[in-house]
Design an enzyme around this catalytic site. Structure first.
Site, PDB file in Angstrom:
ATOM      1  N   GLU A 117       0.823  -1.221   0.000  1.00 19.57           N
ATOM      2  CA  GLU A 117       0.000   0.000   0.000  1.00 19.57           C
ATOM      3  C   GLU A 117       0.851   1.262   0.000  1.00 19.57           C
ATOM      4  O   GLU A 117       0.561   2.246  -0.681  1.00 19.57           O
ATOM      5  CB  GLU A 117      -0.904  -0.005   1.247  1.00 19.57           C
ATOM      6  CG  GLU A 117      -1.819   1.196   1.361  1.00 19.57           C
ATOM      7  CD  GLU A 117      -2.839   1.256   0.235  1.00 19.57           C
ATOM      8  OE1 GLU A 117      -3.746   0.435   0.212  1.00 19.57           O
ATOM      9  OE2 GLU A 117      -2.706   2.141  -0.637  1.00 19.57           O
ATOM     10  N   VAL A 131       2.406   3.292  -3.270  1.00 16.30           N
ATOM     11  CA  VAL A 131       1.698   4.249  -4.130  1.00 16.30           C
ATOM     12  C   VAL A 131       1.034   5.309  -3.272  1.00 16.30           C
ATOM     13  O   VAL A 131       0.193   5.000  -2.428  1.00 16.30           O
ATOM     14  CB  VAL A 131       0.626   3.539  -4.998  1.00 16.30           C
ATOM     15  CG1 VAL A 131      -0.121   4.556  -5.849  1.00 16.30           C
ATOM     16  CG2 VAL A 131       1.271   2.478  -5.873  1.00 16.30           C
ATOM     17  N   GLY A 149      14.065  19.597   1.992  1.00 18.59           N
ATOM     18  CA  GLY A 149      13.892  18.149   2.153  1.00 18.59           C
ATOM     19  C   GLY A 149      12.749  17.577   1.341  1.00 18.59           C
ATOM     20  O   GLY A 149      12.393  16.413   1.488  1.00 18.59           O
ATOM     21  N   LYS A 209       4.458   4.289  -9.893  1.00 16.96           N
ATOM     22  CA  LYS A 209       3.181   4.200  -9.163  1.00 16.96           C
ATOM     23  C   LYS A 209       2.022   3.975 -10.131  1.00 16.96           C
ATOM     24  O   LYS A 209       1.112   3.189  -9.865  1.00 16.96           O
ATOM     25  CB  LYS A 209       2.971   5.463  -8.344  1.00 16.96           C
ATOM     26  CG  LYS A 209       4.042   5.663  -7.283  1.00 16.96           C
ATOM     27  CD  LYS A 209       3.944   7.053  -6.688  1.00 16.96           C
ATOM     28  CE  LYS A 209       5.064   7.350  -5.733  1.00 16.96           C
ATOM     29  NZ  LYS A 209       5.122   8.774  -5.360  1.00 16.96           N
TER      30      LYS A 209
END
Ligand SMILES: NC(=O)c1ccc[n+]([C@@H]2O[C@H](COP(=O)([O-])OP(=O)(O)OC[C@H]3O[C@@H](n4cnc5c(N)ncnc54)[C@H](OP(=O)(O)O)[C@@H]3O)[C@@H](O)[C@H]2O)c1
Length: 430
Positions: free
Chosen positions: A131, A134, A189, A207
């Site tokens: 899970e 993506v 970041g 994805k």
């Protein structure tokens, strides 16, 4: 309460640290919901001495992560190392071959080797779950595999990379150029020191390929994803898009056309009226259009320690409850090997931007090429002011027409001395 689910964690970085913190913070609540506790038994990372801000003293430490797959006291290995091949893949293979469950957040590995891993998990009768691979914390795989399982999917599209969305929405808001905003994203970041996978669209394509397989019951076909990143966008493109009532987003889109699977990741012009236009910053969103459910929108944080750990632990809870369903919804050997659908006949409106030398006759040359290609121009947005070096940007929007007409028009301009760089094409999401 029954036996705990015994877990080994490979990788103690951003996501691995998040998983430990989450299980520590919400352990009692998770145990009630899962019907049994989740117990971390062993961990592995490269550097044993690194301070990770979590107490690891209760867990066995392994220097070699493949040992995790062999330990008798482990039910599930959680792979949070990363990389499509190398140590992560070898751990994944060994874990499944040893008859243990595997949870991973590794989209690159699943996009490249998901079919092999799913077949191995199914042969062994053990769970494989991803899970977190993506859209981080958004339960979109669960949404497709379970919530929308009764639907034939018409189309799947969305914003699948938070780094790109942060850069695009910042460019839109500030009018600054790509390189400038990328640098900020790295300092904050939001982008890696080597941002290639993100800004070139590869991460979003990983994805998309995973979602398309689940959504359309097809074998993963990552090489067939048509990929274009965001590096060529200029501040002027955002001005033009805004003047038309659009924003620019990196969109991954997949649908089934006849016998073929269409998969594309590309910057699109998105009308301000669509919910995806309001998806700001590092957020992700996926739209799935089902033939009975209608349009479903999944939206939330696509990365970060908390959201990604939330998705990893959701997978562990499913396993603790006994869910070992097919990882791609349909058993791996029954997934269709769909050929890539050709895009040439797809009809859409397109934004074309030409960067040209400022001299007479250029506009006429471009217009003639478009006319000869069979492209009908709806509006010429700007014959811009000369930029540095005497360059001018010419942007236009086409009427709806087949993509191969645009390709033909652009082919006629190939080698033209007027163009200072290849034209930029963005479709309008409709
Ligand atoms: N970060 C996110 O927001 C996010 C979101 C969704 C999915 N993901 C995916 O989650 C996975 C992990 O990402 P991350 O951001 O947590 O990565 P990260 O912070 O770089 O952490 C990677 C971890 O793997 C360990 N490691 C690397 N090579 C190893 C080896 N050969 N043997 C043992 N340990 C090794 C590192 O050990 P040391 O700490 O000792 O160096 C580190 O603890 C990736 O597949 C990524 O794509 C991440």
């Amino acid at each position: 309460m029954t036996e705990p689910l015994k877990i080994a964690l490979a990788g103690l970085g951003t996501v691995g640290g998040g998983v430990i913190r989450l299980i520590e913070a919400n352990g009692a609540l998770i145990a009630r919901r899962a019907g049994r506790p989740l117990e971390i038994v062993a961990v592995c990372a490269r550097d044993r001495t690194k301070d990770r801000g979590v107490d690891l003293s209760a867990y066995a430490w392994e220097d070699d992560m493949t040992v995790l797959a062999q330990r008798d006291d482990i039910d599930v290995v959680v792979e949070l190392v990363g990389g499509s091949d190398g140590p992560a893949l070898s751990l994944a293979r060994r874990t499944l071959a040893a008859g243990k469950g595997l949870v991973t957040a590794n989209k690159a590995m699943v996009a490249h080797h998901g079919m092999e891993l799913a077949a191995s998990a199914e042969d062994q009768g053990v769970p494989l779950k991803f899970e977190a691979a993506v859209a981080g914390g958004i339960p979109v795989i669960k949404g497709l595999r379970e919530g929308a399982a009764a639907n034939e999917l018409v189309r799947l599209y969305g914003i699948l990379n938070g780094t790109c969305n942060y850069i695009l929405t910042t460019m839109e808001r500030t009018g600054r150029d790509f390189a400038d905003v990328l640098k900020d994203a790295q300092d904050l970041g939001y982008a890696e020191a080597d941002p290639t996978f993100d800004v070139e669209g590869i991460d979003a394509a990983h994805k998309l390929a995973i979602l398309a397989a689940i959504g359309f019951g097809a074998r993963i076909d990552f090489p067939a994803v048509e990929i274009e990143g965001i590096t060529r966008l200029r501040a002027a493109d955002f001005d033009q898009a805004a003047a038309l009532g659009y924003v620019i987003r990196l969109i991954g889109i997949a649908d089934c056309e006849g016998p073929g699977l269409f998969q594309r990741v590309q910057p699109y012009l998105v009308p301000r009226s669509l919910p995806l236009a309001a998806v700001d910053g590092a957020t992700n969103a996926v739209v799935a259009e089902g033939n009975f459910a209608g349009r479903l929108l999944f939206q939330g944080a696509g990365a970060g320690d908390g959201p990604t750990a939330s998705a990893v632990v959701a997978d562990l809870i499913d396993i603790a409850r006994g869910d070992t369903g097919a990882p791609f919804s349909v058993p791996a050997h029954e997934l269709d090997a769909l050929p890539p659908a050709h895009a040439g006949h797809r009809r859409n409106r397109a934004y074309l931007r030409f960067t040209v030398t400022d001299r007479p006759g250029v506009l006429a040359e471009i217009s003639a090429a478009m006319r000869d290609g069979g492209v009908s121009i709806e509006s010429l947005i700007q014959q811009g002011r000369p930029e540095e070096g005497g360059e001018v940007l010419i942007a236009m929007v086409t009427h709806e027409g087949p993509e191969n007409a645009v390709a033909k028009g652009l082919a006629l301009l190939e080698g033209s001395a007027s163009l200072t760089e290849p034209p930029l094409v963005m479709r309008l999401l409709g």
